[in-house]
Design an enzyme around this catalytic site. Structure first.
Site, PDB file in Angstrom:
ATOM      1  N   GLU A  71      12.510  61.007  37.556  1.00  0.00           N
ATOM      2  CA  GLU A  71      11.722  60.665  38.637  1.00  0.00           C
ATOM      3  C   GLU A  71      10.775  59.697  38.059  1.00  0.00           C
ATOM      4  O   GLU A  71      10.024  60.043  37.439  1.00  0.00           O
ATOM      5  CB  GLU A  71      11.121  61.526  39.683  1.00  0.00           C
ATOM      6  CG  GLU A  71      11.691  62.008  40.964  1.00  0.00           C
ATOM      7  CD  GLU A  71      11.120  63.032  41.697  1.00  0.00           C
ATOM      8  OE1 GLU A  71      10.648  64.030  41.320  1.00  0.00           O
ATOM      9  OE2 GLU A  71      11.229  62.646  42.697  1.00  0.00           O
ATOM     10  N   GLU A 105      12.881  71.290  49.937  1.00  0.00           N
ATOM     11  CA  GLU A 105      12.836  69.838  49.653  1.00  0.00           C
ATOM     12  C   GLU A 105      12.163  69.192  48.232  1.00  0.00           C
ATOM     13  O   GLU A 105      11.081  69.499  47.986  1.00  0.00           O
ATOM     14  CB  GLU A 105      11.927  69.135  50.815  1.00  0.00           C
ATOM     15  CG  GLU A 105      12.271  69.423  52.145  1.00  0.00           C
ATOM     16  CD  GLU A 105      13.337  68.751  52.629  1.00  0.00           C
ATOM     17  OE1 GLU A 105      14.089  67.941  52.052  1.00  0.00           O
ATOM     18  OE2 GLU A 105      14.327  69.147  53.683  1.00  0.00           O
ATOM     19  N   CYS A 156       9.404  60.818  47.389  1.00  0.00           N
ATOM     20  CA  CYS A 156      10.826  61.340  46.854  1.00  0.00           C
ATOM     21  C   CYS A 156      12.076  60.492  47.021  1.00  0.00           C
ATOM     22  O   CYS A 156      12.838  60.604  46.382  1.00  0.00           O
ATOM     23  CB  CYS A 156      10.791  63.004  47.278  1.00  0.00           C
ATOM     24  SG  CYS A 156      10.796  62.799  49.261  1.00  0.00           S
ATOM     25  N   LYS A 188       0.032  76.374  51.733  1.00  0.00           N
ATOM     26  CA  LYS A 188      -0.597  76.150  50.715  1.00  0.00           C
ATOM     27  C   LYS A 188      -0.593  74.661  50.250  1.00  0.00           C
ATOM     28  O   LYS A 188       0.496  74.254  49.640  1.00  0.00           O
ATOM     29  CB  LYS A 188       0.041  77.091  49.602  1.00  0.00           C
ATOM     30  CG  LYS A 188      -1.050  77.139  48.332  1.00  0.00           C
ATOM     31  CD  LYS A 188      -0.540  77.191  46.824  1.00  0.00           C
ATOM     32  CE  LYS A 188       0.174  76.088  46.225  1.00  0.00           C
ATOM     33  NZ  LYS A 188      -0.996  74.825  46.242  1.00  0.00           N
TER      34      LYS A 188
END
Ligand code: NAP
Length: 487
Positions: free
Chosen positions: A391, A260, A294, A184
């Site tokens: 982030e 992750e 990331c 997905k």
């Protein structure tokens, strides 16, 4: 140039698919708009899978499972190898597609395709080296045999920031291990995933081994798949928030999870670092994918003696970057993925400035047409600003001054994340000593780029569970089976 014009300009227009791909059949549909982040214009629409479609995909993966598991490893390997070759052959088309739907600069998109294809090559090799064990019991009276079996049907969920590589990093080891999968992809970047499924078909992946579906109801569709007892694995790459939700959902049927998740990488520069090398490394660690990675350096800790020179050099390099649509060959910094992403960056920068930070370049969103935020350097940032905790996922480099090793270790570890960290120092012994105390799954020592299909990728703390890539990546898709044998 319109999307259709660009698509027809492909070497192989057959790469354009709008989903769904279930049991080796394409089911056209609509409902999910794909947008060009450089303009905000709609590119096309792809199919919107329902829960019933997802369960059909699980059934297709189940039907294909026994045949794939029993396919000799050499044959599985050769299919993956052909998929690698086809990706390489179609690299320019795939890069254009990534640049169109994700917005990243073509140079980054080309780099991603190479990186993504390498996972198929690496796992084509690993498929033929699945490990086992043979031991004696300590008593000496029995033997222990350990085999590794495919874990079963795997649901793979991927983010938009590396639409090709995050998919191959999961499909590669899953197929090498003998699992069948349902991928997905993120709603923002489905075209790359469907294009890769086309190439997988051409490479000879049997029907049902890889299924791909896009949906506007990710929670409902994923929860239904996780509740299906035929699904035994969830491999997720995305934000820590969604990862937590999925872990809770997977717990209900005790599905094995690889996660992750997000990062908040410190980039530490000691006085004895080679300034030019540190700036080169900083540009890569910060600006690959315009900061939407990331592993992106999220906090720059620079020692007092080199601080001012570092700020000046980084400012000059960041200010010189050419901003534009990713698919324009001269672009070095493309748009952000959505207007919301721009708003988030703006909030973090404004908050830091209100707390005393100063932008030496950039500092404000560029326009309402297209989702652009300029390369930005912030100095004098308060260590407790929101930008040090969250982030950024954009082209902003906040710089913090530090004096001692102890101070920088404490600051660098002061986060719930633990994915990547970078250290620049002319003293390798010092860098390794500090690196040992940093809470991160991956360390770049005098290097601004660490991603490598042959290396274990993953984080500690709330950056994730498990490792992708490397020699252990395949084991994320396998279960150990122990045979207690008397003979
Ligand atoms: P995200 O919002 O967590 O979405 C990731 C994927 O999860 C998308 O496919 C999304 O589908 C799906 N999703 C969202 N909510 C869901 C739910 N409740 N149930 C099931 N699926 C759900 O992350 P993102 O914004 O796409 O990606 C950025 C994040 O990924 C950053 O935090 C980044 O650090 C992280 N990341 C980590 C790594 C790593 O290797 N550690 C690599 C790349 C990115 P929709 O698109 O349909 O919402």
């Amino acid at each position: 140039m319109t999307f259709q014009t660009r698509i027809s300009g492909y070497a192989d227009p057959a790469l354009h698919a709008e989903g769904l791909y279930i049991g080796g059949k394409w089911q056209k549909g609509s409902g999910i708009a794909v947008t060009d982040p450089s303009t905000g214009n709609r590119l096309t629409e792809v199919a919107d899978a329902s829960v019933e479609d997802a369960i059909r995909a699980v059934a297709a993966a189940e039907t294909a499972a026994a045949g794939w598991r029993d396919t000799p490893a050499r044959q599985r390997s050769e299919i993956l190898r052909r998929w690698f070759q086809l990706m390489t052959q179609h690299a320019e088309d795939l890069a254009t597609l990534i640049a169109l739907e994700n917005g990243k600069a073509l140079s980054d998109a080309r780099g991603e395709v190479t990186y993504a294809a390498e996972f198929f090559r690496w796992y084509a090799e690993e498929a033929t080296r699945i490990p086992g064990e043979y031991r004696h019991t300590p008593s000496g009276s029995h033997h222990i045999l350990v085999d590794h079996e495919p874990i079963g049907i795997a649901v793979l969920i991927t983010p938009w920031n590396f639409p090709a590589a995050m998919a191959t990093r999961k499909i590669g080891p899953a197929l090498a291990a003998g699992c069948t999968v349902i991928l997905k992809p993120a709603s923002e970047t489905p075209l790359t995933a469907y294009a890769m499924a086309r190439l997988g078909e051409e490479a000879g992946v049997p029907a049902g081994v890889v299924n791909v579906l896009t949906t506007s109801r990710p929670a409902e569709v994923t929860n239904a798949m996780l509740a299906d007892p035929r699904v035994r694995k969830l491999s997720f790459t995305g934000s820590t928030g969604v990862g937590r939700t999925l872990l809770a959902e997977a717990a209900k049927s005790v599905v094995s999870c690889s996660m992750e998740l997000g990062g908040n990488a410190p980039f530490v520069v000691f006085d004895d670092a080679d300034l030019e090398a540190a700036i080169d490394g900083a540009m890569v660690a910060k600006m690959r994918n315009a900061g939407e990675a990331c592993t992106a350096a999220n906090r720059f800790y620079v020692q007092s003696g080199i601080h001012d020179a570092f700020v000046a050099c980084l400012t000059a390099r960041m200010a010189a970057l050419k901003i534009g649509p990713g698919y324009e060959p001269s672009t070095q910094c493309g748009p952000m993925i959505t207007q919301n992403a721009v708003r988030k960056i703006d909030r973090l920068v404004s908050d830091a400035v209100a707390g005393g930070a100063r932008a030496t370049t950039g500092g404000k969103p560029l326009s309402e047409n297209g989702y652009f935020y300029p390369p930005t350097v912030l100095e004098n940032v308060p260590v407790d600003a929101a930008i040090a905790r969250e982030e950024i996922f954009g082209p902003v480099a906040p710089i913090y001054k530090f004096d001692s090793e102890e101070e920088v270790i404490r600051l660098a570890n002061d986060t719930e994340y633990g994915l990547a960290a970078y250290i620049y120092s002319g003293d390798l012994k010092r860098a390794m000593k500090v690196g040992k105390r940093l809470e991160a799954g991956m360390l770049g020592i005098n290097r601004g780029l660490m991603s490598d299909p042959a290396a274990p990728f993953g984080g500690v703390k709330q950056s994730g569970l498990g490792r992708e890539g490397g020699v252990t990546g395949i084991l994320e898709f396998m279960e150990a089976k122990y045979y207690a044998v008397d003979y």
